[in-house]
Design an enzyme around this catalytic site. Structure first.
Site, short mmCIF file in Angstrom:
data_model
loop_
_atom_site.label_atom_id
_atom_site.label_comp_id
_atom_site.label_asym_id
_atom_site.label_seq_id
_atom_site.Cartn_x
_atom_site.Cartn_y
_atom_site.Cartn_z
N GLY A 1 0.82 -1.22 0.00
CA GLY A 1 0.00 0.00 0.00
C GLY A 1 0.85 1.26 0.00
O GLY A 1 2.04 1.22 -0.28
N HIS B 1 1.95 4.57 -5.15
CA HIS B 1 2.59 5.69 -5.85
C HIS B 1 2.84 5.28 -7.30
O HIS B 1 2.43 4.18 -7.72
CB HIS B 1 3.89 6.07 -5.14
CG HIS B 1 4.82 4.90 -4.90
ND1 HIS B 1 5.46 4.23 -5.92
CD2 HIS B 1 5.20 4.27 -3.75
CE1 HIS B 1 6.20 3.26 -5.42
NE2 HIS B 1 6.05 3.26 -4.10
N HIS C 1 4.14 1.70 -8.12
CA HIS C 1 3.10 0.66 -8.09
C HIS C 1 2.22 0.77 -9.33
O HIS C 1 1.85 -0.24 -9.94
CB HIS C 1 2.20 0.82 -6.85
CG HIS C 1 2.90 0.68 -5.54
ND1 HIS C 1 3.00 1.71 -4.65
CD2 HIS C 1 3.54 -0.38 -4.96
CE1 HIS C 1 3.64 1.30 -3.56
NE2 HIS C 1 3.99 0.05 -3.72
N GLN D 1 8.21 -8.90 8.08
CA GLN D 1 9.40 -8.46 7.35
C GLN D 1 10.01 -7.19 7.94
O GLN D 1 10.97 -6.66 7.39
CB GLN D 1 9.12 -8.31 5.85
CG GLN D 1 8.23 -7.14 5.48
CD GLN D 1 7.91 -7.16 3.99
OE1 GLN D 1 7.18 -8.03 3.51
NE2 GLN D 1 8.48 -6.22 3.25
N GLY E 1 8.97 -4.92 -8.89
CA GLY E 1 9.84 -3.82 -9.29
C GLY E 1 11.31 -4.11 -9.05
O GLY E 1 11.68 -4.74 -8.05
N LYS F 1 13.31 -1.92 -8.30
CA LYS F 1 13.69 -1.05 -7.18
C LYS F 1 14.13 -1.91 -5.97
O LYS F 1 15.06 -1.58 -5.26
CB LYS F 1 12.50 -0.17 -6.82
CG LYS F 1 12.42 0.35 -5.42
CD LYS F 1 13.06 1.70 -5.32
CE LYS F 1 12.87 2.41 -4.02
NZ LYS F 1 12.76 1.64 -2.81
N GLN G 1 15.14 -8.46 -3.27
CA GLN G 1 13.88 -9.14 -3.00
C GLN G 1 13.39 -9.90 -4.23
O GLN G 1 13.03 -11.07 -4.17
CB GLN G 1 12.85 -8.10 -2.56
CG GLN G 1 11.42 -8.52 -2.64
CD GLN G 1 10.48 -7.43 -2.18
OE1 GLN G 1 10.41 -7.13 -1.01
NE2 GLN G 1 9.75 -6.82 -3.10
N SER H 1 6.98 4.32 -0.96
CA SER H 1 5.95 4.70 0.02
C SER H 1 6.58 5.49 1.16
O SER H 1 5.97 6.40 1.71
CB SER H 1 5.29 3.44 0.59
OG SER H 1 4.80 2.65 -0.46
N ARG H 2 7.81 5.14 1.48
CA ARG H 2 8.48 5.81 2.60
C ARG H 2 8.80 7.28 2.31
O ARG H 2 9.09 8.03 3.24
CB ARG H 2 9.78 5.08 2.96
CG ARG H 2 9.55 3.72 3.60
CD ARG H 2 10.89 3.07 3.90
NE ARG H 2 10.76 1.67 4.25
CZ ARG H 2 10.57 1.22 5.48
NH1 ARG H 2 10.49 2.06 6.47
NH2 ARG H 2 10.47 -0.07 5.72
P1 AMP Z 1 5.99 -2.27 -1.76
O1 AMP Z 1 4.59 -1.77 -1.65
O2 AMP Z 1 7.03 -1.25 -1.38
O3 AMP Z 1 6.19 -3.61 -1.08
O4 AMP Z 1 6.25 -2.52 -3.30
C1 AMP Z 1 5.40 -3.33 -4.06
C2 AMP Z 1 6.03 -3.54 -5.41
O5 AMP Z 1 6.24 -2.27 -6.05
C3 AMP Z 1 7.41 -4.21 -5.33
O6 AMP Z 1 7.52 -5.17 -6.37
C4 AMP Z 1 8.35 -3.05 -5.54
O7 AMP Z 1 9.60 -3.43 -6.10
C5 AMP Z 1 7.57 -2.19 -6.52
N1 AMP Z 1 8.05 -0.80 -6.49
C6 AMP Z 1 8.22 -0.02 -5.40
N2 AMP Z 1 8.71 1.18 -5.76
C7 AMP Z 1 8.87 1.16 -7.11
C8 AMP Z 1 9.35 2.09 -8.08
N3 AMP Z 1 9.76 3.30 -7.74
N4 AMP Z 1 9.37 1.71 -9.38
C9 AMP Z 1 8.94 0.47 -9.73
N5 AMP Z 1 8.48 -0.45 -8.88
C10 AMP Z 1 8.45 -0.13 -7.58
#
Ligand code: AMP
Length: 267
Positions: free
Chosen positions: A26, A29, A32, A56, A142, A144, A148, A181-182
């Site tokens: 969640g 941005h 996502h 995690q 991602g 990013k 992971q 998100s951070r």
């Molecule tokens: P998270 O909500 O942070 O666990 O991220 C969910 C997914 O979004 C993961 O596969 C991340 O690698 C991907 N993600 C997060 N930030 C970005 C970004 N800036 N560009 C592309 N993918 C992203």
């Protein structure tokens, strides 16, 4: 968009449907959103999950302070015409014994694995469960979070799971800072620091071999970082070998803090 809060009703709906799955925590941005848009090109039903996975997080305070914005997230997902949103409770995810065993490739000991005890065990654990519940054909993730992504791919291969990971490029703001998100926990001056760090790494990456890691950490502190966990170069095409020299198969991995907010990137 249909919203599900428990796996039984979700499974009833998606049984026998080929699913494109985007797992998230969640705080949605543009990063996502790019994953979701890519998944929609495949013309399968898209399923987004939002689950802030307590297992995690190494620190309770980090879990508590993780940005949550359910109403905005739901509205973003509706606008993107996502088919299904899965919003499970902790019990829905952790209240059963999964079939597959967790597999952690040895690369899990490096980078974030070294600094966030139990982090990747938690990531693979939740992905194992989400995959068993959803049985997605494709999972969009991602670059990013490259470490992971790599570890999840190895876990899927080891267990011969019939889901394919689609790797998606990192989406950045115009100032170079990767969407995260951070970032919502940062002030505009902090974002400027993150931008300086990004441009600094880009500038030095081709000559990475002439610097030592401690010198680069010191430089990042001078740019405004509060603490640097690591700045390391890996050849990602060669099974993640740490490398002194940078070339096109390499990525510089960084994790650092601005105040108490931890940011990661790879450039
Ligand atoms: P998270 O909500 O942070 O666990 O991220 C969910 C997914 O979004 C993961 O596969 C991340 O690698 C991907 N993600 C997060 N930030 C970005 C970004 N800036 N560009 C592309 N993918 C992203």
């Amino acid at each position: 968009m249909k919203i599900f809060k428990d796996k039984i009703s979700l499974q009833k709906e998606i049984l026998n449907k080929p699913i494109s799955f985007i797992p998230t925590m969640g705080g949605l941005h543009k990063g996502h959103i790019s994953l979701i848009k890519k998944s929609k090109k495949y013309k399968r039903k898209t399923l987004v999950s939002i689950f802030v996975n307590p297992r995690q997080f190494s620190k309770k305070s980090d879990y508590r302070n993780y940005p949550r914005n359910k109403f905005k997230d739901v509205s973003i997902l509706r606008n993107l015409s996502v088919n299904y949103l899965y919003l499970p409770s902790i019990k829905d995810i952790y209240g059963f014994k999964p079939k597959n065993k967790i597999f952690l490739h040895k690369f899990s000991k490096k980078l974030c694995g070294k600094f966030r005890k139990g982090h990747f065990e938690g990531v693979i654990n939740v992905m194992n469960r989400l995959i068993e519940i959803i049985k997605p054909k494709k999972i969009f993730m991602g670059k990013k979070d490259y470490q992971q992504l790599f570890l999840i791919k190895r876990f899927i291969a080891k267990n011969k799971i019939n889901s394919k990971i689609i790797e998606c490029d990192t989406v950045r703001q115009a100032n170079g800072v990767a969407f995260s998100s951070r970032n919502s926990l940062l002030k505009s001056n902090d974002i400027k620091i993150a931008s300086k760090v990004y441009h600094f790494i880009n500038k030095i990456k081709k000559r990475f071999d002439i610097y030592n890691e401690n010198f680069l950490k010191k430089k990042m502190i001078e740019l405004g970082a509060s603490k640097v966990d690591y700045i390391e170069n890996y050849n990602i095409k060669k099974n993640f070998v740490k490398s002194k020299k940078y070339n096109k198969n390499c990525k510089i991995f960084i994790a650092y803090y601005i105040k108490n907010v931890r940011l990661i990137d790879n450039i």
